[in-house]
Design an enzyme around this catalytic site. Structure first.
Site, mmCIF file in Angstrom:
data_model
loop_
_atom_site.group_PDB
_atom_site.id
_atom_site.type_symbol
_atom_site.label_atom_id
_atom_site.label_comp_id
_atom_site.label_asym_id
_atom_site.label_seq_id
_atom_site.Cartn_x
_atom_site.Cartn_y
_atom_site.Cartn_z
ATOM 1 N N ASP A 49 -7.589 2.209 -2.055
ATOM 2 C CA ASP A 49 -7.543 0.868 -1.461
ATOM 3 C C ASP A 49 -6.765 -0.047 -2.405
ATOM 4 O OD1 ASP A 49 -7.976 -1.315 0.124
ATOM 5 O OD2 ASP A 49 -10.123 -1.466 -0.277
ATOM 6 N N ASP A 82 -2.759 -0.786 3.586
ATOM 7 C CA ASP A 82 -3.189 -0.820 2.188
ATOM 8 C C ASP A 82 -4.326 0.123 1.836
ATOM 9 O OD1 ASP A 82 -5.045 -2.219 3.676
ATOM 10 O OD2 ASP A 82 -5.389 -3.756 2.163
ATOM 11 N N GLU A 83 -4.713 1.021 2.734
ATOM 12 C CA GLU A 83 -5.761 1.962 2.370
ATOM 13 C C GLU A 83 -5.630 3.260 3.155
ATOM 14 O OE1 GLU A 83 -9.845 1.124 3.467
ATOM 15 O OE2 GLU A 83 -9.181 -0.419 4.874
#
Length: 359
Positions: free
Chosen positions: A13, A107-108
């Site tokens: 993350d 983003d993860e």
């Protein structure tokens, strides 16, 4: 065959991703409270830097509230093309080590590294390698969680943010979950946590004392999920190229709303969120849905299915506005609104004004 307890899952993350990209690209913003989003009265914070979070500013917060909490807050317009490009760099780093990558957002992502590890390189060591490679390639920090299933790996990635690394081994899973407040479980929001608290369930340990039948009676099908995660059980595989069924955004108001202008103003940022996803992914949807939750927690949805995918924000806004008209006037306050798109497909279709109504 690999048993669930022997899987090795990493959840990566990125730390305050959008805000960190902006601070990386503009040195004048470093060390300052920053929000990515609109500063207008009805704007919404899409991401907040860690400096802003110290004032209680978080993503999905109304910009007007964020400014009250942090008068020196700096607003920056989102640059989704840049975030998408950086995300591609990060995915390339993942692909150097495994093909089993399940992105959750820009983003993860989950990575199944069971076959990418050995006696010479553990999953924890590989997580360190990934973090360092991401730093080298992008200049950004990431937090990583390592465990034997997706649920625990995601919990672990939140444990030492920012730039953290946390490992939950098979013999630690039950104890780790038992100590958590139910509100810390991802997938259990504020309303559900409050409902669990009303039932005398405050921690993972309390949740584990409940039978599956009881949880299903109280929460429906999701009760089975709660029963499993309270026991640190999650057998979901890491699924590359996961097909998303819908995309949506919703917000709960501090005070119940009844007036049409107020409701329309709150819908604007939600439509922005959904259309931003469409623009950065190239995904479009044919079915537009309005979600309404009243002050007494009664919930309804209204949907319209277009003959071709919504090709612009204006089409979504027009459809949502018409759907809102179908529930007006209201005789009781509305506490939550949501906007979503489903029947998803890649872009290239053009919008149409002809609609089919599903009420």
């Amino acid at each position: 065959m690999v048993t669930p307890a022997h899987r090795k899952i990493i959840h990566v993350d990125m730390d305050a991703f959008y805000a960190s990209v902006e601070q990386r690209d503009n040195p004048d913003l470093r060390g300052k409270p920053l929000a990515v989003g609109g500063s207008r009265q009805r704007g919404v914070v899409a991401a907040a830097s860690y400096e802003a979070r110290q004032y209680g500013v978080y993503s999905a917060m109304a910009s007007s509230i964020a400014i009250r909490k942090c008068p020196d807050l700096i607003f920056v317009k989102p640059r989704f093309d840049v975030y998408k490009a950086v995300s591609a760099q990060i995915r390339a780093v993942f692909a150097e080590h495994t093909d089993l990558i399940e992105p959750l957002s820009l983003d993860e992502a989950y990575l199944d590294v069971t076959d990418a590890t050995s006696s010479e390189r553990t999953a924890t060591q590989l997580a360190r390698v990934l973090k360092e490679r991401i730093r080298q390639e992008t200049g950004l920090t990431a937090s990583a969680g390592v465990s034997y299933n997706k649920f625990l790996a995601k919990l672990a990635s939140d444990y030492n943010k920012p730039d953290g690394l946390y490992v939950i081994k098979p013999h630690q899973g039950l104890d780790f979950v038992a100590k958590l407040a139910v509100g810390q479980f991802h997938g259990i929001g504020r309303v559900t946590a409050a409902r669990l608290n009303e039932l005398g369930i405050f921690t993972g340990f309390d949740l584990r004392q409940q039978s599956e039948a009881y949880l299903t009676q109280q929460f429906g099908k999701v009760g089975h999920h709660y029963y499993c995660i309270a026991r640190a059980i999650d057998e979901r595989p890491v699924t590359p190229n996961r097909i998303r069924k819908s995309v949506g955004s919703e917000t709960t108001f501090e005070q119940d709303l009844t007036d049409e202008p107020d409701l329309l103003a709150q819908l604007g940022p939600l439509i922005d969120d959904v259309w931003s996803y469409c623009e950065r992914t190239g995904i479009r949807g044919r079915t537009v849905t309005l979600k309404v939750k009243y002050g007494d927690f009664q919930q309804i949805t209204r949907s319209r299915t277009l003959l071709s995918p919504a090709g612009s924000r204006a089409v979504i806004e027009q459809t949502i506005t018409q759907l809102l008209q179908s529930v007006l006037p209201v005789d009781k306050g509305i506490r939550l609104l949501g906007v979503s798109l489903s029947t998803l497909q890649t872009a290239n279709a053009t919008p149409t004004g002809q609609l089919r109504l599903d009420l």
